[in-house]
Design a protein around this motif. Structure first.
Motif, PDB file in Angstrom:
ATOM      1  N   GLN A   1       0.826  -1.206   0.000  1.00 52.39           N
ATOM      2  CA  GLN A   1       0.000   0.000   0.000  1.00 52.39           C
ATOM      3  C   GLN A   1       0.865   1.264   0.000  1.00 52.39           C
ATOM      4  O   GLN A   1       0.509   2.273  -0.626  1.00 52.39           O
ATOM      5  N   ALA A   2       1.991   1.202   0.678  1.00 56.69           N
ATOM      6  CA  ALA A   2       2.899   2.349   0.698  1.00 56.69           C
ATOM      7  C   ALA A   2       3.453   2.617  -0.691  1.00 56.69           C
ATOM      8  O   ALA A   2       3.595   3.775  -1.114  1.00 56.69           O
ATOM      9  N   ALA A   3       3.774   1.539  -1.414  1.00 58.57           N
ATOM     10  CA  ALA A   3       4.274   1.698  -2.783  1.00 58.57           C
ATOM     11  C   ALA A   3       3.180   2.210  -3.700  1.00 58.57           C
ATOM     12  O   ALA A   3       3.418   3.073  -4.562  1.00 58.57           O
ATOM     13  N   LEU A   4       1.968   1.704  -3.522  1.00 54.92           N
ATOM     14  CA  LEU A   4       0.841   2.128  -4.359  1.00 54.92           C
ATOM     15  C   LEU A   4       0.526   3.617  -4.199  1.00 54.92           C
ATOM     16  O   LEU A   4      -0.010   4.243  -5.124  1.00 54.92           O
ATOM     17  N   ALA A   5       0.851   4.160  -3.064  1.00 52.94           N
ATOM     18  CA  ALA A   5       0.586   5.589  -2.836  1.00 52.94           C
ATOM     19  C   ALA A   5       1.364   6.475  -3.796  1.00 52.94           C
ATOM     20  O   ALA A   5       0.989   7.625  -4.031  1.00 52.94           O
ATOM     21  N   ASN A   6       2.446   5.941  -4.354  1.00 53.07           N
ATOM     22  CA  ASN A   6       3.272   6.702  -5.293  1.00 53.07           C
ATOM     23  C   ASN A   6       3.076   6.237  -6.738  1.00 53.07           C
ATOM     24  O   ASN A   6       3.942   6.469  -7.588  1.00 53.07           O
ATOM     25  N   VAL A   7       1.960   5.583  -7.006  1.00 51.37           N
ATOM     26  CA  VAL A   7       1.666   5.068  -8.341  1.00 51.37           C
ATOM     27  C   VAL A   7       0.371   5.688  -8.844  1.00 51.37           C
ATOM     28  O   VAL A   7      -0.594   5.829  -8.091  1.00 51.37           O
ATOM     29  N   GLY A   8       0.365   6.044 -10.120  1.00 51.91           N
ATOM     30  CA  GLY A   8      -0.866   6.553 -10.722  1.00 51.91           C
ATOM     31  C   GLY A   8      -0.577   7.555 -11.827  1.00 51.91           C
ATOM     32  O   GLY A   8       0.170   8.511 -11.621  1.00 51.91           O
ATOM     33  N   MET A   9      -1.157   7.323 -13.009  1.00 50.69           N
ATOM     34  CA  MET A   9      -0.935   8.245 -14.126  1.00 50.69           C
ATOM     35  C   MET A   9      -1.483   9.637 -13.820  1.00 50.69           C
ATOM     36  O   MET A   9      -1.037  10.625 -14.395  1.00 50.69           O
ATOM     37  N   ASP A  10      -2.462   9.715 -12.913  1.00 49.77           N
ATOM     38  CA  ASP A  10      -3.012  11.019 -12.549  1.00 49.77           C
ATOM     39  C   ASP A  10      -2.012  11.859 -11.759  1.00 49.77           C
ATOM     40  O   ASP A  10      -2.218  13.062 -11.565  1.00 49.77           O
ATOM     41  N   LYS A  11      -0.939  11.249 -11.313  1.00 46.30           N
ATOM     42  CA  LYS A  11       0.092  11.966 -10.556  1.00 46.30           C
ATOM     43  C   LYS A  11       1.213  12.468 -11.463  1.00 46.30           C
ATOM     44  O   LYS A  11       2.185  13.066 -10.994  1.00 46.30           O
ATOM     45  N   LEU A  12       1.093  12.194 -12.771  1.00 50.04           N
ATOM     46  CA  LEU A  12       2.072  12.626 -13.759  1.00 50.04           C
ATOM     47  C   LEU A  12       1.436  13.712 -14.620  1.00 50.04           C
ATOM     48  O   LEU A  12       0.384  13.490 -15.228  1.00 50.04           O
ATOM     49  N   GLN A  13       2.050  14.876 -14.661  1.00 49.28           N
ATOM     50  CA  GLN A  13       1.456  16.034 -15.328  1.00 49.28           C
ATOM     51  C   GLN A  13       2.255  16.407 -16.578  1.00 49.28           C
ATOM     52  O   GLN A  13       3.475  16.546 -16.532  1.00 49.28           O
ATOM     53  N   LEU A  14       1.545  16.551 -17.713  1.00 48.63           N
ATOM     54  CA  LEU A  14       2.163  17.086 -18.921  1.00 48.63           C
ATOM     55  C   LEU A  14       2.009  18.599 -18.896  1.00 48.63           C
ATOM     56  O   LEU A  14       0.890  19.120 -18.915  1.00 48.63           O
ATOM     57  N   VAL A  15       3.129  19.298 -18.866  1.00 49.25           N
ATOM     58  CA  VAL A  15       3.110  20.756 -18.751  1.00 49.25           C
ATOM     59  C   VAL A  15       2.950  21.402 -20.125  1.00 49.25           C
ATOM     60  O   VAL A  15       2.131  22.278 -20.334  1.00 49.25           O
TER      61      VAL A  15
ATOM     62  N   HIS B   1       7.786  19.296 -21.575  1.00 53.19           N
ATOM     63  CA  HIS B   1       8.016  19.311 -20.127  1.00 53.19           C
ATOM     64  C   HIS B   1       6.961  18.479 -19.403  1.00 53.19           C
ATOM     65  O   HIS B   1       5.785  18.482 -19.785  1.00 53.19           O
ATOM     66  N   MET B   2       7.404  17.799 -18.341  1.00 56.34           N
ATOM     67  CA  MET B   2       6.496  17.060 -17.457  1.00 56.34           C
ATOM     68  C   MET B   2       6.807  17.451 -16.023  1.00 56.34           C
ATOM     69  O   MET B   2       7.887  17.946 -15.710  1.00 56.34           O
ATOM     70  N   SER B   3       5.852  17.175 -15.146  1.00 55.37           N
ATOM     71  CA  SER B   3       6.085  17.390 -13.717  1.00 55.37           C
ATOM     72  C   SER B   3       5.415  16.280 -12.924  1.00 55.37           C
ATOM     73  O   SER B   3       4.526  15.585 -13.420  1.00 55.37           O
ATOM     74  N   LYS B   4       5.874  16.133 -11.680  1.00 55.32           N
ATOM     75  CA  LYS B   4       5.316  15.134 -10.771  1.00 55.32           C
ATOM     76  C   LYS B   4       4.431  15.829  -9.746  1.00 55.32           C
ATOM     77  O   LYS B   4       4.773  16.898  -9.244  1.00 55.32           O
ATOM     78  N   LYS B   5       3.339  15.200  -9.412  1.00 54.63           N
ATOM     79  CA  LYS B   5       2.527  15.701  -8.311  1.00 54.63           C
ATOM     80  C   LYS B   5       3.044  15.174  -6.978  1.00 54.63           C
ATOM     81  O   LYS B   5       2.719  15.721  -5.920  1.00 54.63           O
ATOM     82  N   LEU B   6       3.844  14.102  -7.026  1.00 52.68           N
ATOM     83  CA  LEU B   6       4.483  13.539  -5.846  1.00 52.68           C
ATOM     84  C   LEU B   6       5.974  13.408  -6.100  1.00 52.68           C
ATOM     85  O   LEU B   6       6.381  12.925  -7.165  1.00 52.68           O
ATOM     86  N   PRO B   7       6.819  13.780  -5.183  1.00 55.16           N
ATOM     87  CA  PRO B   7       8.272  13.749  -5.412  1.00 55.16           C
ATOM     88  C   PRO B   7       8.813  12.366  -5.749  1.00 55.16           C
ATOM     89  O   PRO B   7       9.793  12.246  -6.485  1.00 55.16           O
ATOM     90  N   ASN B   8       8.193  11.309  -5.191  1.00 53.93           N
ATOM     91  CA  ASN B   8       8.715   9.955  -5.377  1.00 53.93           C
ATOM     92  C   ASN B   8       8.145   9.240  -6.602  1.00 53.93           C
ATOM     93  O   ASN B   8       8.403   8.051  -6.791  1.00 53.93           O
ATOM     94  N   LEU B   9       7.390   9.928  -7.416  1.00 57.14           N
ATOM     95  CA  LEU B   9       6.834   9.318  -8.624  1.00 57.14           C
ATOM     96  C   LEU B   9       7.959   8.945  -9.574  1.00 57.14           C
ATOM     97  O   LEU B   9       8.884   9.721  -9.806  1.00 57.14           O
ATOM     98  N   ARG B  10       7.873   7.733 -10.132  1.00 55.25           N
ATOM     99  CA  ARG B  10       8.874   7.282 -11.099  1.00 55.25           C
ATOM    100  C   ARG B  10       8.184   6.587 -12.258  1.00 55.25           C
ATOM    101  O   ARG B  10       7.199   5.880 -12.075  1.00 55.25           O
ATOM    102  N   VAL B  11       8.738   6.766 -13.443  1.00 56.32           N
ATOM    103  CA  VAL B  11       8.086   6.324 -14.674  1.00 56.32           C
ATOM    104  C   VAL B  11       8.943   5.278 -15.382  1.00 56.32           C
ATOM    105  O   VAL B  11      10.161   5.433 -15.506  1.00 56.32           O
ATOM    106  N   ASP B  12       8.286   4.226 -15.852  1.00 61.52           N
ATOM    107  CA  ASP B  12       8.938   3.184 -16.648  1.00 61.52           C
ATOM    108  C   ASP B  12       8.235   3.116 -17.997  1.00 61.52           C
ATOM    109  O   ASP B  12       7.050   2.799 -18.065  1.00 61.52           O
ATOM    110  N   VAL B  13       8.959   3.438 -19.068  1.00 67.15           N
ATOM    111  CA  VAL B  13       8.345   3.488 -20.400  1.00 67.15           C
ATOM    112  C   VAL B  13       8.598   2.231 -21.223  1.00 67.15           C
ATOM    113  O   VAL B  13       8.305   2.200 -22.419  1.00 67.15           O
ATOM    114  N   SER B  14       9.106   1.170 -20.608  1.00 68.44           N
ATOM    115  CA  SER B  14       9.477  -0.019 -21.383  1.00 68.44           C
ATOM    116  C   SER B  14       8.281  -0.694 -22.049  1.00 68.44           C
ATOM    117  O   SER B  14       8.446  -1.401 -23.044  1.00 68.44           O
ATOM    118  N   SER B  15       7.080  -0.485 -21.521  1.00 66.88           N
ATOM    119  CA  SER B  15       5.900  -1.112 -22.121  1.00 66.88           C
ATOM    120  C   SER B  15       5.429  -0.413 -23.390  1.00 66.88           C
ATOM    121  O   SER B  15       4.482  -0.862 -24.024  1.00 66.88           O
TER     122      SER B  15
END
Length: 341
Positions: A140-154, A158-172
Motif C-alpha cells: 500500500q505504501a508503494a501504491l501511494a506513489n503510483v498513478g498516471m493522474d500523478k504525472l502532469q504534462l506541462v 516538459h512534465m512534472s510530478k505531483k508527488l516527489p517519489n513518482l517514477r516512470v517506466d516506459v518499457s511497455s
C-alpha cells in the motif's frame, strides 16, 4: 504490466530467383540493443549504401537509449525519475508524446495499464533474480506513489510530478516506438520495402523482392521453448506492426504458484488470470505496444470487451491446463489486411 514475450520469428527470407531480370538483393543485418536483439531486412530497386543504412540505424538506437532507457542514469527518463522536484522538468517532445498515448490507454483500461509502476516492479523483485512478496502495508505504501493522474504534462516538452517519489517506466511502450523510429529512418533513406524487428516486436512495409508478402511466425506461449503457433501474412500495400505481450517470459514460480511480471497497477500485484499472450496488429507500433500490455493486464473477458469497443485487431491466447485457447476480436476476424494460418 511490464514487459514482453512471444518473440516473432522472421520466415521466408529465401529468395526465389526468376529466369528473367535478376531480383534486387535482400539486405539483412542484426545486432544487440535495448537489452535484446534486433533484425532488419530491406531492399530497394535502386542501389543502396548498406554501410550508411547500418550506421543510421545504430545512431537511432543510441539516441533512443539516451531518451528512454530505464537502465542508464543519464537518460532523460531516469533524470526525471531521480529529480524529486515537483516543478516542470524538460524531458523532450518524444517522451511527452509517448506519455500522451499511455495516458489514453491507461484511462481506457481503467488504470490497469500505468507507466508509473516502476516502484512496484522493483518491490516485487522483477528487476533482479529473486521474487519478494511484499506484505500489505509495504504494498500500500508503494501504491501511494503510483498513478498516471500523478504525472502532469506541462507542455510539448516538459512534465512534472505531483508527488516527489513518482517514477516512470516506459518499457511497455518504448520498444514499439523504437520500431517506428527505425522504420521511419529507413523510409527517409528511400526504402519502401522492409521488415524491422526488435525483441520480437516488428513492423513491415511493402513486400519481399520476389513480390511476395512478408510472413512471420509467432511462438506458442511456452516457457523455455520455441515452437511455432501461427504464421501471419502481412499486407503488401500498407504498413503493419505486430506487437505482443506475454506472461510466460519473465516470471517466478514459488510454492506451486506463478508470479508474472505483468502487474495490475490498481492492485499492485501480478495478474493471476489465464490469459498468457496478446498480439495486437496496428499500423502504429507505438500504439500497438501499449495496447498489447494493457489488454494482457485486463485479462480475456475485460480485454476482449475493450478491444472490440476500440475496434482493435487483436489475437488472445489463454492457457487452460495444457491447452491453448485462441480468440480474435471482431476487427481481426473481419480484417482483409492480416491473414493468420
Amino acid at each position: 504490466m511490464l514487459r514482453k514475450g512471444w518473440n516473432a520469428v522472421i520466415l521466408g527470407l529465401l529468395l526465389i530467383q526468376g529466369c528473367a531480370e535478376p531480383l534486387p538483393p535482400l539486405h539483412t543485418f542484426s545486432g544487440f540493443a535495448q537489452g535484446t536483439t534486433y533484425h532488419i531486412s530491406y531492399w530497394s530497386p535502386q542501389a543502396l549504401d548498406e554501410a550508411q543504412i547500418t550506421a543510421e540505424v545504430e545512431k537511432v538506437f543510441l539516441d533512443l537509449d539516451k531518451t528512454l532507457s530505464n537502465y542508464r542514469p543519464d537518460s532523460l527518463i531516469e533524470q526525471f525519475n531521480a529529480n524529486a522536484s515537483t516543478d516542470a522538468q524538460p524531458v523532450g517532445e518524444e517522451l511527452v508524446a509517448l506519455v500522451k498515448i499511455a495516458q489514453n490507454v491507461s484511462a481506457l483500461s481503467q488504470g490497469c495499464y500505468d507507466l508509473t509502476i516502476k516502484p512496484l516492479f522493483e518491490l516485487w523483485g522483477f528487476m533482479g533474480d529473486d521474487l519478494t512478496i511484499p506484505d500489505d502495508a509495504t504494498l500500500q505504501a508503494a501504491l501511494a506513489n503510483v498513478g498516471m493522474d500523478k504525472l502532469q504534462l506541462v507542455d510539448d516538452s516538459h512534465m512534472s510530478k505531483k508527488l516527489p517519489n513518482l517514477r516512470v517506466d516506459v518499457s511497455s511502450i518504448a520498444q514499439g516506438y523504437s520500431v517506428e523510429k527505425i522504420s521511419n529512418a529507413l523510409q527517409a533513406m528511400g526504402i519502401q520495402n522492409y521488415l524491422v524487428e526488435i525483441g520480437g516486436e516488428l513492423k513491415a512495409l511493402g513486400s519481399k523482392p520476389d513480390g511476395k508478402a512478408w510472413r512471420i511466425a509467432v511462438e506458442k506461449p511456452l516457457p523455455g521453448e520455441q515452437k511455432m503457433h501461427k504464421v501471419v501474412t502481412l499486407p503488401k500495400d500498407s504498413p503493419m506492426s505486430v506487437m505482443t505481450s506475454g506472461t510466460y517470459r519473465h516470471y517466478f514460480d514459488v510454492k506451486g504458484k506463478r508470479y508474472s511480471h505483468i502487474l495490475d497497477a490498481r492492485s499492485g500485484a501480478p495478474v493471476s488470470h489465464d490469459l498468457v499472450a496478446v498480439s495486437v496488429f496496428n499500423e502504429n507500433p507505438t500504439i500497438a505496444d501499449a495496447w498489447s500490455t494493457a489488454l494482457l493486464c485486463l485479462g480475456q473477458e475485460e480485454g476482449m470487451k475493450l478491444a472490440d469497443a476500440e475496434k482493435l485487431q487483436v489475437m488472445f491466447i489463454q492457457q487452460q491446463g495444457t491447452e491453448f485457447l485462441e480468440s480474435k476480436t471482431r476487427a481481426l476476424t473481419m480484417s482483409t489486411q492480416v491473414t493468420i494460418n
